[in-house]
Enzyme design. Structure first.
Site, mmCIF file in Angstrom:
data_model
loop_
_atom_site.group_PDB
_atom_site.id
_atom_site.type_symbol
_atom_site.label_atom_id
_atom_site.label_comp_id
_atom_site.label_asym_id
_atom_site.label_seq_id
_atom_site.Cartn_x
_atom_site.Cartn_y
_atom_site.Cartn_z
ATOM 1 N N GLU A 243 -6.346 2.207 -17.813
ATOM 2 C CA GLU A 243 -6.336 3.382 -16.923
ATOM 3 C C GLU A 243 -6.549 4.576 -17.832
ATOM 4 O O GLU A 243 -5.651 4.987 -18.559
ATOM 5 C CB GLU A 243 -4.999 3.441 -16.175
ATOM 6 C CG GLU A 243 -5.074 4.223 -14.874
ATOM 7 C CD GLU A 243 -4.717 5.686 -15.055
ATOM 8 O OE1 GLU A 243 -5.598 6.470 -15.515
ATOM 9 O OE2 GLU A 243 -3.571 6.043 -14.762
ATOM 10 N N CYS A 277 -3.555 12.385 -15.026
ATOM 11 C CA CYS A 277 -4.886 11.751 -15.135
ATOM 12 C C CYS A 277 -5.698 12.044 -13.890
ATOM 13 O O CYS A 277 -6.842 12.477 -13.974
ATOM 14 C CB CYS A 277 -4.754 10.247 -15.312
ATOM 15 S SG CYS A 277 -3.694 9.788 -16.671
#
Ligand code: ADP
Length: 469
Positions: A243, A277
């Site tokens: 990720e 993120c």
């Protein structure tokens, strides 16, 4: 269940004589922590390896019960965990921040315990009976970042444990205490060796990824480090979930109501002071409502309090570290130098302690400006004017990364048409960045591969096995 105070929690996880950890808001010393030696990393992996067969041999119900008990332990110690998280990461106690993150850890543990992973019957036609099972992989190396240090660790740890794996977790060197505190509380419930911490920087992470005794890597961090991990793991071929970073675009269509969307745009971009993120990091707004959207967003943003996290009124904090402060400052200065219009912020008060960078909104900016095309990971949002939605879609898709994206419109069907054309793992409509333990999450392109959350996330920390016959 005993409840830790902040002092007893810090005492349990700090090492006298270790490296100093400072509060990014006040620069006060929080404690000292030792980094793991190579021998300690090897011992941690060996302990997790030794504990794995008996952990896998427990029933799924036993592991699910332990995850619920781990959630109970988090809840019993929530205030101490939140206070330490606030002091080390910088995020305020209130708002979608430290208490929210600790609450999310408990919620994710429970949801992970409650997600069914049924055996799948693939063929059952009288002659062939084939089933797909999900078996434990072995030892999971979990490598976590500094922006959501407790919650992202739980995202990696909880599904791994549920599926019968043991875990070696390395928190980011910037938020080691938060990671150790979480593990300390979880380990008041879990059997020995099931969840083992190691500490240190990239070299310690690399030692985990290079180990032939680690069977799966769960990694959340930068695209650059993700690529290194792929290289390091080539010889042993552990499975990998990556990720990685994003530079999420939001696209506001001409029919959106500027005042109605201002608050959602703000939190989509500025949650955790932009250090997320899947936060919105560039906003494309149609020319017909551009000024109204910029004004409504700036009016909302101007009233959101930023300051020391332990002060109950604040909901935005400092940047976690000087490195990230430098990135944000450089990008805003590049935008200013290009002639872009700073609508709010952009003028840090360097006389105050801490890594505070003010909430910054930059309008009338060139689509190729570094503040647009590089990930700022902080409280500075560029707002780009577009005339043709085709251009906005092309610009949204032009970068190497593809984690999230959003479309803002009063017409859901039109928004969904645009969403389908955005290259991102998740596209939200009229919001940005919300995650849910029932809904899979992951990136495309340079934002990585593999899914977390939901049954897909559980399958990602297991090996599929077909039983045919
Ligand atoms: P950021 O720039 O956001 O700190 P990184 O990708 O550098 O992101 O860091 C995320 C995590 O990866 C941290 O725990 C860090 O220590 C770790 N890390 C850094 N370099 C490596 C590496 N070469 N191999 C494995 N882990 C690493």
């Amino acid at each position: 269940m005993s409840t830790l105070t902040i002092d007893s929690l810090v005492a349990a996880i700090t090492t006298p004589g270790g490296r100093e950890v400072h509060d990014p808001a006040t620069e006060a010393l929080i404690g000292t922590v030792a980094d793991s030696t190579p021998a300690e990393v090897a011992a941690a992996i060996a302990a997790a390896r030794a504990a794995q067969p008996s952990w896998a041999a427990r029933s799924d119900d036993e592991r699910r019960t332990l995850l619920h008990q781990a959630a109970d332990a988090i809840e019993a110690n929530a205030e101490a965990l939140a206070e330490l998280l606030s002091r080390e990461q910088g995020k305020p106690l209130n708002g979608p921040n430290a208490r929210f993150e600790v609450g999310g850890c408990a919620a994710w543990l429970r949801a992970t315990a409650e997600t069914p992973v049924p055996t799948e019957v693939l063929v059952d036609d009288g002659t062939t009976h084939a089933e797909l099972h999900y078996r434990p992989i072995g030892v999971v190396g979990a490598i976590t970042p500094w922006n959501w240090p407790m919650l992202i660790a739980v995202w990696q740890i909880a599904p791994s444990l549920r599926m019968g794996n043991t875990v070696v977790n390395k928190p980011s060197e910037y938020t080691t205490l938060s990671g150790l505190a979480l593990i300390h509380v979880l380990n008041t419930v879990l059997p020995a060796g099931v969840l083992v911490p190691v500490t240190g920087a990239g070299d310690v992470g690399a030692a985990i990824t290079a180990s032939a005794d680690v069977d799966k890597i769960m990694f959340t961090g930068s695209t650059k480090t993700g690529k290194k991990i792929v290289e390091t793991t080539a010889s042993n071929l552990p499975r990998i979930t990556l990720e990685l970073g994003g530079n999420d675009a939001g696209i506001v269509l001409p029919d959106a109501d500027p005042k109605a969307i201002a608050e959602g745009l703000f939190w989509g971009a500025f949650i955790n002071t932009g250090q997320t993120c899947a936060a919105m990091k560039r906003l494309y707004v149609h020319d017909s409502i551009y000024d109204e959207v910029v004004d409504a967003l700036a009016a909302f943003a101007a009233n959101v309090p930023m300051g020391v996290g332990l002060d109950e009124q604040n909901v935005l904090g400092p940047l976690q570290n000087k490195m990230q402060y430098g990135v944000v400052d450089r990008l805003v200065e590049a935008a200013k130098a290009s002639g872009a219009r700073v609508v709010l912020g952009g003028d840090p008060d360097t006389s105050k302690p801490g890594n505070f960078y003010p909430t910054t909104i930059v309008a009338d900016i060139d689509p190729q400006n570094p503040l647009v095309v590089e990930e700022q990971f902080g409280p500075a949002l560029p707002v780009i004017r577009y005339h043709d939605v085709e251009d906005a879609i092309a610009q949204a898709n032009a970068l190497e990364v593809g984690l999230g994206g959003s479309v803002w419109s009063a017409d859901r069907d039109r928004a969904r048409e645009v969403a389908a054309r955005i290259q991102a793992g998740t596209v939200w409509i009229n919001s940005h960045g919300g995650v849910d333990p029932r809904i899979p999450f992951g990136g495309v392109k340079g934002s990585g591969y593999g899914l977390e959350f939901g049954v897909e996330g559980l399958k990602g920390v297991a090996v599929p096995q077909v039983v045919n016959g």
